[in-house]
Design a protein around this motif. Sequence first.
Motif, PDB file in Angstrom:
ATOM      1  N   ALA A  67     -30.329  20.417  14.685  1.00  0.00           N
ATOM      2  CA  ALA A  67     -31.448  19.507  14.447  1.00  0.00           C
ATOM      3  C   ALA A  67     -30.973  18.266  13.714  1.00  0.00           C
ATOM      4  CB  ALA A  67     -32.536  20.202  13.641  1.00  0.00           C
ATOM      5  N   ASP A  68     -31.521  17.124  14.085  1.00  0.00           N
ATOM      6  CA  ASP A  68     -31.263  15.828  13.450  1.00  0.00           C
ATOM      7  C   ASP A  68     -29.864  15.282  13.706  1.00  0.00           C
ATOM      8  OD1 ASP A  68     -33.862  15.804  12.201  1.00  0.00           O
ATOM      9  OD2 ASP A  68     -33.072  17.171  10.683  1.00  0.00           O
ATOM     10  N   ALA A  69     -29.033  15.970  14.477  1.00  0.00           N
ATOM     11  CA  ALA A  69     -27.649  15.540  14.684  1.00  0.00           C
ATOM     12  C   ALA A  69     -27.552  14.496  15.793  1.00  0.00           C
ATOM     13  CB  ALA A  69     -26.776  16.739  15.028  1.00  0.00           C
ATOM     14  N   LEU A  70     -26.467  13.738  15.767  1.00  0.00           N
ATOM     15  CA  LEU A  70     -26.079  12.846  16.851  1.00  0.00           C
ATOM     16  C   LEU A  70     -24.904  13.497  17.561  1.00  0.00           C
ATOM     17  CD1 LEU A  70     -25.828  10.152  18.436  1.00  0.00           C
ATOM     18  CD2 LEU A  70     -24.403   9.293  16.545  1.00  0.00           C
ATOM     19  N   ALA A  71     -24.995  13.640  18.871  1.00  0.00           N
ATOM     20  CA  ALA A  71     -23.913  14.248  19.644  1.00  0.00           C
ATOM     21  C   ALA A  71     -23.388  13.245  20.655  1.00  0.00           C
ATOM     22  CB  ALA A  71     -24.400  15.498  20.350  1.00  0.00           C
TER      23      ALA A  71
END
Length: 447
Positions: A416-420
Amino acid sequence: MSHSSFRPATAVLLAAGLGTRMKSSRPKALQHLAGGPMLAHLLKSAAEVFDRLVVVIGPDMADVAEVAAPYPVVVQHDRLGTAHAALQAEQWFGDGDVAVLYADNPLISAQTLAALLEERRKPGVGLALLAMRPADPARYGRVVANAGNVERIVEWSDATAEERAIDLCNAGVLCADAADFRRWLHAVRNHNAKGEFYLTDVVDLAVADHAQVRAVEAAEDELRGVNSRSELAQAEAALQKRLRQNAMDNGVTLVAPETVFLASDTQLAADVLVEPNVVFGPGVTVHEGAVIRAFSHLEGCEVHAGAVIGPYARLRPETSVGENARIGNFVELKSATLAEGVKVNHLSYIGNAQVGAHTNIGAGTIVCNYDGVFKHNTSIGKNTFVGSNSVLVAPVEIGDNALIAAGSTITDTVPADALALGRARQTTKPERGKLFKDALKAKKENG
């Protein structure tokens, strides 16, 4: 109605016919109309009126028996005519009334069958039959009546010029008291060119018994027989007209009704809008206020209130589209559950996936759900943004409020909330593009 006055009614459906004139290896009863076999349409109508149903099939017709389930079937081992076929179901007649129907007359409505049964049960009526006034009587058997009472049915080949001028034609469906029907069926003889036992001979036997025979008229579109591919197409057109009218009567807007094709079980709620050239396969439910835009194809799916589908979208089985979601052009969904407000607007495939509320799936996104042997699941959280041209390799999970950069290939869990970011680093070489193109042009000019 009290139990003491209850009079049961049994429908015998004749479904032993082969697909000879259809030029088909599939039995006539299994030819499709509006997404389902002809037999299924007649079973549905008959079940609304009759207390018992039994289906007469031919030998080696397990596929027809499967469609007939859960109703009992009996086998006509020797195809000796329609009266012989009806007699195979004698053990199921019981008491009360019996009607004999044909699987290749699939469009008879429950209302018409109820009218047939009601006419039979009028005082003094021994036999009731269905009749029609087709636009082209052609070679139909003519119903000869006097003061409303049927005197006989004359086959076209045996009719005089005066009798051929009669426009009331036999549809073949009969209804009588069970005991009378048994007696008349056993009395039918096969003294004809084909050596077959014809159900229509029951009319002559009833008249000979001084029974009052009455005809119930219905529209040609209901009573037309389906024995060839062209007649199947005519029946499809008639059924589609009926389904479209029912939809519009129930508050559905069909912008160009003649271009929309419905399955017999399509459920469209009030205030649904359907644009031109939409096809509904079996098992579709569309809730209030949804819009199905032009050239979309839906089957086995559910579209919730306020959603917009298409144009040029394909929704395949086990798909659910949430309220106010947006599914755009050239998007395909299969075994996908999309929550409220999800947007998949362009050129994407989402399969075996769950997508959380208000998530945006960018153009060209593909879920790789199949490894050649097994299907794998993809879970995407709510308020997530998946950038354009992303590839999600299942099984994979993407958390709430995550961001997937455009052009990424995602193979691992994204919290959650991550940038990939799952793409190669860009390398830029100044002037090399021009040099490469110039070299190609020179090569072309020099042969």
